[in-house]
Motif scaffolding. Structure first.
Motif, PDB file in Angstrom:
ATOM      1  N   GLU A 147       0.833  -1.209   0.000  1.00  0.00           N
ATOM      2  CA  GLU A 147       0.000   0.000   0.000  1.00  0.00           C
ATOM      3  C   GLU A 147       0.866   1.257   0.000  1.00  0.00           C
ATOM      4  O   GLU A 147       0.550   2.249  -0.669  1.00  0.00           O
ATOM      5  CB  GLU A 147      -0.937   0.016   1.211  1.00  0.00           C
ATOM      6  CG  GLU A 147      -2.023  -1.062   1.179  1.00  0.00           C
ATOM      7  CD  GLU A 147      -1.542  -2.391   1.750  1.00  0.00           C
ATOM      8  OE1 GLU A 147      -0.341  -2.508   2.081  1.00  0.00           O
ATOM      9  OE2 GLU A 147      -2.367  -3.319   1.861  1.00  0.00           O
ATOM     10  N   LYS A 148       1.977   1.203   0.723  1.00  0.00           N
ATOM     11  CA  LYS A 148       2.903   2.342   0.782  1.00  0.00           C
ATOM     12  C   LYS A 148       3.624   2.510  -0.551  1.00  0.00           C
ATOM     13  O   LYS A 148       3.789   3.630  -1.055  1.00  0.00           O
ATOM     14  CB  LYS A 148       3.914   2.129   1.907  1.00  0.00           C
ATOM     15  CG  LYS A 148       4.983   3.208   2.004  1.00  0.00           C
ATOM     16  CD  LYS A 148       6.002   2.870   3.079  1.00  0.00           C
ATOM     17  CE  LYS A 148       7.157   3.873   3.090  1.00  0.00           C
ATOM     18  NZ  LYS A 148       8.195   3.504   4.116  1.00  0.00           N
ATOM     19  N   ARG A 149       4.063   1.387  -1.141  1.00  0.00           N
ATOM     20  CA  ARG A 149       4.827   1.442  -2.407  1.00  0.00           C
ATOM     21  C   ARG A 149       3.992   2.001  -3.548  1.00  0.00           C
ATOM     22  O   ARG A 149       4.507   2.667  -4.442  1.00  0.00           O
ATOM     23  CB  ARG A 149       5.338   0.047  -2.784  1.00  0.00           C
ATOM     24  CG  ARG A 149       6.176  -0.647  -1.734  1.00  0.00           C
ATOM     25  CD  ARG A 149       7.391   0.146  -1.342  1.00  0.00           C
ATOM     26  NE  ARG A 149       8.142  -0.530  -0.290  1.00  0.00           N
ATOM     27  CZ  ARG A 149       9.072   0.053   0.456  1.00  0.00           C
ATOM     28  NH1 ARG A 149       9.368   1.333   0.260  1.00  0.00           N
ATOM     29  NH2 ARG A 149       9.696  -0.606   1.394  1.00  0.00           N
ATOM     30  N   LEU A 150       2.685   1.738  -3.522  1.00  0.00           N
ATOM     31  CA  LEU A 150       1.817   2.226  -4.599  1.00  0.00           C
ATOM     32  C   LEU A 150       1.778   3.744  -4.661  1.00  0.00           C
ATOM     33  O   LEU A 150       1.514   4.331  -5.719  1.00  0.00           O
ATOM     34  CB  LEU A 150       0.396   1.677  -4.422  1.00  0.00           C
ATOM     35  CG  LEU A 150       0.200   0.180  -4.710  1.00  0.00           C
ATOM     36  CD1 LEU A 150      -1.209  -0.254  -4.330  1.00  0.00           C
ATOM     37  CD2 LEU A 150       0.491  -0.158  -6.163  1.00  0.00           C
ATOM     38  N   LYS A 151       2.069   4.414  -3.536  1.00  0.00           N
ATOM     39  CA  LYS A 151       2.049   5.880  -3.475  1.00  0.00           C
ATOM     40  C   LYS A 151       3.407   6.497  -3.820  1.00  0.00           C
ATOM     41  O   LYS A 151       3.528   7.711  -3.921  1.00  0.00           O
ATOM     42  CB  LYS A 151       1.620   6.341  -2.079  1.00  0.00           C
ATOM     43  CG  LYS A 151       0.218   5.908  -1.685  1.00  0.00           C
ATOM     44  CD  LYS A 151      -0.083   6.283  -0.242  1.00  0.00           C
ATOM     45  CE  LYS A 151      -1.453   5.760   0.191  1.00  0.00           C
ATOM     46  NZ  LYS A 151      -1.723   6.044   1.623  1.00  0.00           N
ATOM     47  N   GLN A 152       4.424   5.636  -3.980  1.00  0.00           N
ATOM     48  CA  GLN A 152       5.773   6.146  -4.228  1.00  0.00           C
ATOM     49  C   GLN A 152       6.059   6.274  -5.722  1.00  0.00           C
ATOM     50  O   GLN A 152       5.373   5.694  -6.568  1.00  0.00           O
ATOM     51  CB  GLN A 152       6.807   5.223  -3.567  1.00  0.00           C
ATOM     52  CG  GLN A 152       6.742   5.246  -2.043  1.00  0.00           C
ATOM     53  CD  GLN A 152       7.805   4.355  -1.419  1.00  0.00           C
ATOM     54  OE1 GLN A 152       8.004   3.219  -1.828  1.00  0.00           O
ATOM     55  NE2 GLN A 152       8.494   4.881  -0.409  1.00  0.00           N
ATOM     56  N   TYR A 153       7.103   7.036  -6.028  1.00  0.00           N
ATOM     57  CA  TYR A 153       7.557   7.232  -7.409  1.00  0.00           C
ATOM     58  C   TYR A 153       8.749   6.316  -7.687  1.00  0.00           C
ATOM     59  O   TYR A 153       9.433   5.871  -6.756  1.00  0.00           O
ATOM     60  CB  TYR A 153       7.930   8.703  -7.628  1.00  0.00           C
ATOM     61  CG  TYR A 153       6.742   9.634  -7.594  1.00  0.00           C
ATOM     62  CD1 TYR A 153       6.073   9.980  -8.765  1.00  0.00           C
ATOM     63  CD2 TYR A 153       6.268  10.146  -6.381  1.00  0.00           C
ATOM     64  CE1 TYR A 153       4.967  10.819  -8.740  1.00  0.00           C
ATOM     65  CE2 TYR A 153       5.157  10.989  -6.346  1.00  0.00           C
ATOM     66  CZ  TYR A 153       4.513  11.317  -7.526  1.00  0.00           C
ATOM     67  OH  TYR A 153       3.420  12.130  -7.497  1.00  0.00           O
ATOM     68  N   PRO A 154       9.039   6.024  -8.969  1.00  0.00           N
ATOM     69  CA  PRO A 154      10.128   5.099  -9.300  1.00  0.00           C
ATOM     70  C   PRO A 154      11.470   5.432  -8.639  1.00  0.00           C
ATOM     71  O   PRO A 154      12.186   4.521  -8.204  1.00  0.00           O
ATOM     72  CB  PRO A 154      10.222   5.197 -10.827  1.00  0.00           C
ATOM     73  CG  PRO A 154       8.828   5.519 -11.252  1.00  0.00           C
ATOM     74  CD  PRO A 154       8.290   6.428 -10.178  1.00  0.00           C
TER      75      PRO A 154
END
Length: 335
Positions: A147-154
């Motif tokens: 869930e946290k990774r989905l909000k992050q940028y590459p």
């Protein structure tokens, strides 16, 4: 086409028409894969591995185009499909993991946006269902705190995690065929092993076929059932893992194997490089493309390209030396 044949490429020729002349990137390549197959295509840079994969996807970049041959995939004749028809199967029936995840992922969109885009484009799921599927996919490829990774940028993720995100996007619609183009480039050895193990697990879960494109014979040995060795736009040898590693017939294949570090080598023993330089694809030799670099080159090797010699039911090699050996053996037997 037989029902269990997923991919059937016949006599494919792809050229790039540049101001300097025609570059014959793929020159008479034939490949056949059944459902569930794992095929490794190996060769040095410029041998035509990636162009072969782009041809299957209908993504040959300008100024390149398919000039001859046919590509049949999962009931589709790729050559005859329109761009709209190709878009409908990309990501849905066939997916590709490109070489560099940093340049393949869009830096201005979050990871979640990019995974959901693939899901919404090819399925009937709504936005909430696509979000849930995105979380599921990140868990599937071994990314913690999805869930946290989905909000992050590459740029906020490590190289290994970006590669896992690319795999998640490629697997979003559970394709019949996954093309992995140098999927472990620039990753450290530990992450390489994890990525290859992950691909094998996923293949077994959804009975997916895989084409693994690499220059690293060590990687294909742990994953693939069959290997095709390419050089200068041609397949010079194909066979099983055991055929290629323990009974190589083409001098180029032997050269690749000699250049791999081994655990049982003697102290201070040097690797044996393949002498010479790759073929100038604007002016390729008339005969075997490897002839100018081959220590056992004969006059006929420079003049004519040899036909495939059948060593076993699935082991083939295009080399004049094999035909010479067969002729000498038959001549000796007739004495």
């Amino acid at each position: 086409m037989m029902s269990n044949i997923l991919l059937d490429i016949k006599n494919l020729k792809v050229s790039f028409f540049t101001p300097a002349g025609e570059v014959k990137a793929i020159n008479d390549v034939s490949i056949q894969m059944e459902e569930g197959d794992v095929l490794g295509i190996v060769g040095e840079s410029g041998s035509g591995k990636s162009v072969t994969s782009y041809s299957i996807m209908g993504l040959v970049p300008f100024p390149g185009r398919i000039i001859d041959g046919t590509i049949d995939f999962n009931g589709h004749r790729i050559n005859d499909m329109t761009e709209a028809e190709l878009r409908s199967i990309r990501g849905n029936e066939v997916s590709i993991i490109f070489q560099d995840p940093m340049t393949s992922l869009n830096p201005v969109y979050t990871i979640g946006n990019q995974i959901r885009e693939a899901i919404l484009l090819h399925t009937n799921l709504n936005k909430q269902q696509a979000y849930e599927r995105s979380v599921e996919l990140l868990k599937l490829v071994g990314i913690n705190e999805p869930e946290k990774r989905l909000k992050q940028y590459p740029h906020e993720l490590s190289g290994g995690m970006r590669q896992r995100v690319m795999i998640a996007i490629a697997l979003a619609c559970e394709p019949k065929l996954l093309i992995a183009d140098e999927p472990t480039t620039a990753l450290d050895v530990t992450i390489q092993a994890q990525i290859m193990e992950l691909m094998t697990e996923l293949k077994n879960k959804i009975n997916m076929s895989i084409i693994l494109i690499t220059h690293d014979l060590g990687i294909v040995s742990s994953v693939c059932r069959k290997i095709m060795v390419m050089y200068a736009g041609k397949i010079v040898e194909s066979g099983t893992i055991d055929d290629i590693f323990y009974n190589p017939k083409h001098e180029y294949t032997k050269g690749l194997l000699r250049s791999i570090p081994k655990l049982n080598t003697k102290e201070h023993e040097k690797l044996v490089p393949i002498e010479g330089t790759p073929v100038d694809m604007l002016n390729p030799p008339a005969g075997c493309p490897f002839a100018p670099r081959c220590e056992k080159c004969m006059k006929i090797c420079l003049r004519e390209m040899p036909e495939f010699t059948k060593i076993s039911d699935i082991h083939y090699c295009a080399c004049w030396l094999l035909q010479k050996e067969a002729f000498e053996a038959s001549a000796g037997g007739n004495k």
